[in-house]
Scaffold this active site. Structure first.
Site, mmCIF file in Angstrom:
data_model
loop_
_atom_site.group_PDB
_atom_site.id
_atom_site.type_symbol
_atom_site.label_atom_id
_atom_site.label_comp_id
_atom_site.label_asym_id
_atom_site.label_seq_id
_atom_site.Cartn_x
_atom_site.Cartn_y
_atom_site.Cartn_z
ATOM 1 N N CYS B 166 10.028 -4.344 5.631
ATOM 2 C CA CYS B 166 8.974 -5.303 5.992
ATOM 3 C C CYS B 166 9.488 -6.449 6.856
ATOM 4 O O CYS B 166 8.693 -7.265 7.339
ATOM 5 C CB CYS B 166 8.338 -5.828 4.717
ATOM 6 S SG CYS B 166 7.914 -4.471 3.616
ATOM 7 N N HIS B 309 5.270 -14.750 3.544
ATOM 8 C CA HIS B 309 5.339 -13.296 3.414
ATOM 9 C C HIS B 309 4.305 -12.852 2.387
ATOM 10 O O HIS B 309 3.522 -11.951 2.637
ATOM 11 C CB HIS B 309 6.750 -12.879 2.996
ATOM 12 C CG HIS B 309 6.903 -11.396 2.872
ATOM 13 N ND1 HIS B 309 6.780 -10.553 3.954
ATOM 14 C CD2 HIS B 309 7.142 -10.585 1.800
ATOM 15 C CE1 HIS B 309 6.950 -9.300 3.565
ATOM 16 N NE2 HIS B 309 7.160 -9.285 2.265
ATOM 17 N N GLU B 320 8.968 -16.337 -3.691
ATOM 18 C CA GLU B 320 8.754 -17.073 -2.436
ATOM 19 C C GLU B 320 8.213 -18.471 -2.748
ATOM 20 O O GLU B 320 8.651 -19.459 -2.145
ATOM 21 C CB GLU B 320 7.783 -16.318 -1.516
ATOM 22 C CG GLU B 320 7.611 -17.019 -0.170
ATOM 23 C CD GLU B 320 6.784 -16.222 0.844
ATOM 24 O OE1 GLU B 320 6.150 -15.228 0.452
ATOM 25 O OE2 GLU B 320 6.793 -16.617 2.027
ATOM 26 N N LYS B 338 -2.009 -11.557 4.029
ATOM 27 C CA LYS B 338 -2.036 -10.231 3.397
ATOM 28 C C LYS B 338 -3.358 -9.970 2.663
ATOM 29 O O LYS B 338 -3.704 -8.824 2.410
ATOM 30 C CB LYS B 338 -0.867 -10.083 2.414
ATOM 31 C CG LYS B 338 0.524 -10.368 3.003
ATOM 32 C CD LYS B 338 0.987 -9.322 3.956
ATOM 33 C CE LYS B 338 2.486 -9.340 4.244
ATOM 34 N NZ LYS B 338 3.064 -10.559 4.818
ATOM 35 N N HIS B 343 -0.670 -5.383 3.593
ATOM 36 C CA HIS B 343 0.716 -5.551 4.021
ATOM 37 C C HIS B 343 1.014 -4.485 5.070
ATOM 38 O O HIS B 343 1.137 -3.304 4.750
ATOM 39 C CB HIS B 343 1.641 -5.418 2.822
ATOM 40 C CG HIS B 343 3.068 -5.726 3.134
ATOM 41 N ND1 HIS B 343 3.483 -6.181 4.375
ATOM 42 C CD2 HIS B 343 4.186 -5.666 2.360
ATOM 43 C CE1 HIS B 343 4.779 -6.373 4.359
ATOM 44 N NE2 HIS B 343 5.239 -6.067 3.149
ATOM 45 N N PHE B 402 12.420 -4.932 1.271
ATOM 46 C CA PHE B 402 13.168 -4.075 0.354
ATOM 47 C C PHE B 402 14.613 -3.984 0.846
ATOM 48 O O PHE B 402 14.867 -4.018 2.056
ATOM 49 C CB PHE B 402 12.560 -2.670 0.331
ATOM 50 C CG PHE B 402 11.373 -2.534 -0.596
ATOM 51 C CD1 PHE B 402 10.910 -3.600 -1.347
ATOM 52 C CD2 PHE B 402 10.734 -1.306 -0.725
ATOM 53 C CE1 PHE B 402 9.824 -3.456 -2.203
ATOM 54 C CE2 PHE B 402 9.644 -1.152 -1.582
ATOM 55 C CZ PHE B 402 9.195 -2.229 -2.317
#
Lengths: 85, 416
Positions: B166, B309, B320, B338, B343, B402
């Site tokens: 991502c 994010h 976050e 999002k 996403h 990830f």
């Protein structure tokens, strides 16, 4: 045959004449030739991948001749196998 | 040159493919109107995760790309190429410049052609390997988004394709900044692209990171969940797809040709956590925030908006939020897109960066969609829930991926 060129490879129908060279005149390349064979395999229900004759094809006329030969062979073997029954 | 001796880098073009608009302006209007791109994917028959936010293309738009380029494009390649062409047109870059070697192309994605890869395996495993087209490999490879866009635009400069899940799109913009700041290229077409596939969608569901995944619910019940970043009722993300592509350009080059400037890229940082597979880590995020401010040579106080994010996962939003709380307190407005777009994985950083540039231009902040009750573990932040008028001089874009990878980018309004 021509519909495979026009539909799959988007070659304008008016470009399709036997003397046209596939790479030089029709703007196709070796990857297109592989995909053309896959398309024709699917259309005619035959396996072409191992056929060495394909490598000799230069013009659209060669493609037509290749398939005419293939069709003649198919008919011949069909006739001989039905004759044996 | 900046004070650091680097060449200054500005943004002069943008193009998008998204679930909510085919141009940056159209996308922005639909986001501002509170639209959500999430829908139930009835065409995915065998999946535990039927929710997604797929890109919407104009009818037959793919036919505007000559077959010789289109034949190597799966959906991710197509999205990337369409958005890259739109960005280059928006920047009014000439064909001569694009092909001249001074322009590069850096576009990342998480998976390459995930749908094409799955299709290839379906053919192989069903004994129909001979039907795999010669161009299939080119639709699958991990740099498919980058080379397809580069070829369509005849780009002969640096062509790269970072892959960091991502964070791919934002890393691509950062790499582009470095190429220009270091004098390697005058301009770079850059960003991220992603294509949805039920296989990837189900992977998030498997690890309970998806909004689809509530235990004990039937497949039908699972279709009701929207992504709710920072919300007390959030339970996971919904995958989306599309592309966000920008034109980064050396300032002097842009000025010399009278280009319209969206903003200046003043800082970029990316770092690993040193561990971690799927879980974000507040201390590593914090380090990335410190690194990007150091890179830009600014204090956190100079930042006016954070495009988070925040994907709506329970753990990710918490980490976050913790990092942002420590770094900014409640001083800076923070929102996530999002809730609107899902996403979009490798596309998300660049797509959301483009929207943030438009927020800066319009002096307004778009809120987080579906945020109704702020979660306790996301408290202590300024989380707008309606459009807020605000002058934005500098904004921060966050991406966390990830594999424990973080990326952050700082943009400012352009000042001579």
């Amino acid at each position: 045959m021509n519909s495979t060129f026009t539909e799959m490879l988007e070659v304008p129908a008016e470009e399709l004449s036997p003397e046209k060279e596939i790479f030089k005149d029709l703007g196709l390349d070796s990857l297109d030739m592989v995909d053309l064979m896959i398309g024709l395999q699917r259309k005619f229900g035959i396996s072409l991948r191992q056929n060495e004759e394909i490598r000799k094809i230069v013009t659209l006329g060669d493609v037509y001749a290749f398939f005419e030969k293939l069709e003649a062979k198919r008919r011949e073997s069909a006739a001989s196998s039905s004759g044996g029954e | 040159m900046s004070g650091s001796g680097r060449r200054r880098v500005v943004i002069t073009g943008a193009g998008v493919v998204s679930s909510l608009g085919a141009t940056p302006e159209e996308l922005y209007e639909n986001l501002a109107a509170g639209w959500c791109g999430v829908r139930r994917m009835s065409e995915w028959k065998e999946t535990s995760a039927p929710l997604a936010a797929p890109a919407v293309l104009r009818e037959n738009v793919e036919k505007t790309i000559p077959r010789i380029f289109r034949r190597s494009m799966g959906r991710v390649g197509l999205y990337s190429a369409l958005a890259a062409r739109a960005a280059a047109e928006d920047a009014e870059l000439s064909g001569e410049f694009l092909a001249g070697g001074e322009c590069g192309c850096v576009i990342g994605s998480t998976m390459g052609g995930s749908g094409s890869i799955a299709e290839t395996f379906r053919l192989l495993l069903s004994g129909r390997g001979e039907e795999i087209p010669a161009t299939q490999f080119f639709k699958c490879v991990s740099h498919t988004a980058s080379f397809n866009a580069a070829n369509l635009l005849r780009i002969c400069g640096v062509v790269e394709s970072p892959s960091a899940a991502c964070a791919s799109g934002l890393q691509a913009v950062g790499l582009a900044r470095d190429l220009i700041a270091g004098g390697v290229q005058k301009a770079v077409i850059c960003g991220g692209a992603e294509e949805l596939s039920p296989e990837v969608n189900a992977s998030f569901d498997l690890i309970y990171a998806s909004a689809n995944a509530a235990e004990g619910e039937s497949r039908e019940e699972k279709t009701t969940g929207e992504p709710r970043p920072f919300d007390a009722a959030r339970r996971g993300l919904v995958c989306g797809d599309g592309a966000g592509i920008l034109v980064l350009e050396e300032l002097e080059h842009a000025l010399a040709r009278g280009a319209r400037i969206y903003g200046e890229v003043i800082g970029f940082a990316t770092c690993g956590c040193g561990s971690g597979l799927s879980q974000s880590d507040a201390s590593a995020i914090l380090r990335c925030l410190e690194l990007v401010c150091r890179d830009a040579g600014i204090a956190p106080e100079a930042i006016d908006y954070v495009s988070a994010h925040a994907t709506a996962t329970v753990q990710g939003d918490r980490e976050e939020a913790a990092a942002l709380r420590t770094f900014f307190g409640a001083r800076v407005p923070v929102s996530s897109l999002k809730g609107h777009l899902g996403h979009t994985l490798g596309a998300s950083g660049a797509l959301e960066l483009i929207v943030s540039l438009l927020m800066m231009r319009r002096s307004e902040i778009l809120p987080t969609l579906h945020l109704e009750q702020i979660a306790e573990d996301c408290g202590g932040l300024d989380l707008p829930r309606e459009i807020r008028r605000r002058e934005i001089g500098v904004f921060l874009k966050n991406c966390f991926a990830f594999g424990g990878i973080n990326a952050t980018l700082l943009c400012s309004k352009f000042k001579r």
